[in-house]
Design an enzyme around this catalytic site. Structure first.
Site, mmCIF file in Angstrom:
data_model
loop_
_atom_site.group_PDB
_atom_site.id
_atom_site.type_symbol
_atom_site.label_atom_id
_atom_site.label_comp_id
_atom_site.label_asym_id
_atom_site.label_seq_id
_atom_site.Cartn_x
_atom_site.Cartn_y
_atom_site.Cartn_z
ATOM 1 N N ARG A 1 0.888 12.131 -8.882
ATOM 2 C CA ARG A 1 1.503 10.826 -8.617
ATOM 3 C C ARG A 1 2.942 10.795 -9.104
ATOM 4 N NH1 ARG A 1 -2.721 7.437 -7.105
ATOM 5 N NH2 ARG A 1 -4.705 7.686 -8.181
ATOM 6 N N ASP B 1 -1.984 10.695 -4.890
ATOM 7 C CA ASP B 1 -2.609 11.680 -5.767
ATOM 8 C C ASP B 1 -3.515 12.650 -5.046
ATOM 9 O OD1 ASP B 1 -4.597 9.616 -5.190
ATOM 10 O OD2 ASP B 1 -5.830 10.629 -6.683
ATOM 11 N N LYS C 1 -0.754 6.582 8.924
ATOM 12 C CA LYS C 1 -1.258 7.669 9.782
ATOM 13 C C LYS C 1 -1.890 7.006 11.009
ATOM 14 C CE LYS C 1 -2.744 10.542 5.822
ATOM 15 N NZ LYS C 1 -3.909 11.157 5.180
ATOM 16 N N PHE D 1 -2.874 15.534 4.777
ATOM 17 C CA PHE D 1 -3.049 15.041 3.412
ATOM 18 C C PHE D 1 -1.767 15.239 2.624
ATOM 19 C CE2 PHE D 1 -4.316 15.127 -1.035
ATOM 20 C CZ PHE D 1 -4.967 13.904 -1.104
ATOM 21 N N ILE D 2 -1.270 14.164 2.020
ATOM 22 C CA ILE D 2 -0.006 14.251 1.300
ATOM 23 C C ILE D 2 -0.137 13.763 -0.141
ATOM 24 C CG2 ILE D 2 1.357 13.998 3.427
ATOM 25 C CD1 ILE D 2 1.893 11.168 2.418
ATOM 26 N N GLU E 1 0.840 -1.200 0.000
ATOM 27 C CA GLU E 1 0.000 0.000 0.000
ATOM 28 C C GLU E 1 0.872 1.246 0.000
ATOM 29 O OE1 GLU E 1 -2.619 1.423 -0.459
ATOM 30 O OE2 GLU E 1 -4.372 0.541 0.476
ATOM 31 N N ASP E 2 0.343 2.316 -0.546
ATOM 32 C CA ASP E 2 1.042 3.600 -0.446
ATOM 33 C C ASP E 2 0.874 4.169 0.958
ATOM 34 O OD1 ASP E 2 -1.705 3.964 -0.868
ATOM 35 O OD2 ASP E 2 -1.478 5.581 -2.316
ATOM 36 N N ASP F 1 -4.606 4.759 6.189
ATOM 37 C CA ASP F 1 -5.246 5.916 6.816
ATOM 38 C C ASP F 1 -6.279 5.408 7.823
ATOM 39 O OD1 ASP F 1 -5.837 8.736 6.948
ATOM 40 O OD2 ASP F 1 -7.544 8.402 5.644
HETATM 41 P P1 IMP Z 1 -7.906 3.815 4.156
HETATM 42 O O1 IMP Z 1 -8.747 2.742 3.557
HETATM 43 O O2 IMP Z 1 -8.726 4.869 4.832
HETATM 44 O O3 IMP Z 1 -6.787 3.285 5.059
HETATM 45 O O4 IMP Z 1 -7.259 4.635 2.985
HETATM 46 C C1 IMP Z 1 -6.315 4.124 2.194
HETATM 47 C C2 IMP Z 1 -6.288 4.806 0.839
HETATM 48 O O5 IMP Z 1 -6.731 6.171 0.848
HETATM 49 C C3 IMP Z 1 -4.854 4.863 0.406
HETATM 50 O O6 IMP Z 1 -4.491 3.690 -0.280
HETATM 51 C C4 IMP Z 1 -4.807 6.089 -0.476
HETATM 52 O O7 IMP Z 1 -5.147 5.739 -1.788
HETATM 53 C C5 IMP Z 1 -5.866 7.009 0.078
HETATM 54 N N1 IMP Z 1 -5.236 8.029 0.947
HETATM 55 C C6 IMP Z 1 -5.243 8.062 2.297
HETATM 56 N N2 IMP Z 1 -4.586 9.143 2.777
HETATM 57 C C7 IMP Z 1 -4.115 9.797 1.687
HETATM 58 C C8 IMP Z 1 -3.318 10.991 1.525
HETATM 59 O O8 IMP Z 1 -2.881 11.670 2.475
HETATM 60 N N3 IMP Z 1 -3.029 11.340 0.247
HETATM 61 C C9 IMP Z 1 -3.472 10.624 -0.838
HETATM 62 N N4 IMP Z 1 -4.207 9.510 -0.734
HETATM 63 C C10 IMP Z 1 -4.523 9.092 0.514
HETATM 64 MG MG MG Z 2 -4.198 3.620 -2.300
#
Ligand code: IMP
Ligand code: MG
Length: 180
Positions: free
Chosen positions: A170, A164, A136, A157-158, A104-105, A108
């Site tokens: 990206r 992206d 995070k 937010f990054i 994963e990138d 969150d």
């Molecule tokens: P989660 O399911 O809430 O953990 O979110 C994961 C996905 O949300 C990541 O794989 C990203 O694609 C996107 N995401 C979460 N935070 C950021 C951010 O700060 N910048 C860009 N994309 C984010």
């Molecule tokens: Mg993602």
């Protein structure tokens, strides 16, 4: 590295240089290689955001029998999570009996990770671990913390290095954070 970049009227400032990213990618790759239990682990790269990290990570790991496959999920609109994870491109690989490392990138809320771990377990993966470039911890609402983490960062937010803002940024080699 630029001093500032703007997208859609929002300004972003430098946060992590490409050199710092490369160092942490190499460290995480070493941890994965040492923790690996099989000869052919399967990396599952979560598109779109993780494509650059996955490419660098897989090469740094130096595991001769490593394989990669892709899945596309989407949960973000603009700068926040919708809380609803959509599968845009399905998983085609047979994961039964495989040692799987989700790439994963960023983790969150944890919603994407929970859904993916469950799906891979249902399909018979022998083990599932997650490697994320960014985490995070203060945003995590569900599931375990990722096993392999590049950087733990505040709830901001990054963009850049695969991440992206509405599909743009990206391609930035460094990582930037939304200016407060
Ligand atoms: P989660 O399911 O809430 O953990 O979110 C994961 C996905 O949300 C990541 O794989 C990203 O694609 C996107 N995401 C979460 N935070 C950021 C951010 O700060 N910048 C860009 N994309 C984010
Ligand atoms: Mg993602």
């Amino acid at each position: 590295m630029e001093n500032e970049v703007s997208y859609g009227g929002m300004t972003f400032v430098p946060m992590l240089t490409r050199e710092a990213i490369a160092r942490e990618v190499a460290r995480v790759a070493g941890e994965i290689a040492r923790g690996c239990e099989s000869e052919n682990p399967l990396f599952v790269c979560v598109l779109n955001g993780a494509f650059i990290f996955a490419a660098d990570l897989m090469r740094e790991c130096g595991i001769p029998g490593a394989e990669i496959t892709f899945i596309r999920l989407k949960s973000y609109e603009g700068t926040s999570s919708t809380g609803n994870v959509k599968q845009v491109l399905g998983l085609t690989a047979d994961v039964a009996g495989r040692e799987v490392i989700i790439v994963e990138d960023i983790v969150d809320t944890g919603a994407t990770a929970v859904q993916l771990r469950q799906m891979l377990a249902e399909r018979g993966a022998r083990s599932v671990k997650m490697a994320t470039l960014l985490f995070k911890p203060d945003s995590l609402r569900q599931g375990p913390a990722p096993e392999y983490v590049g950087f733990s960062i505040p709830k901001q937010f990054i963009i850049g290095y695969g991440l992206d803002i509405d599909e743009q940024a990206r391609n930035l080699p460094d990582i930037y954070v939304l200016k407060q």
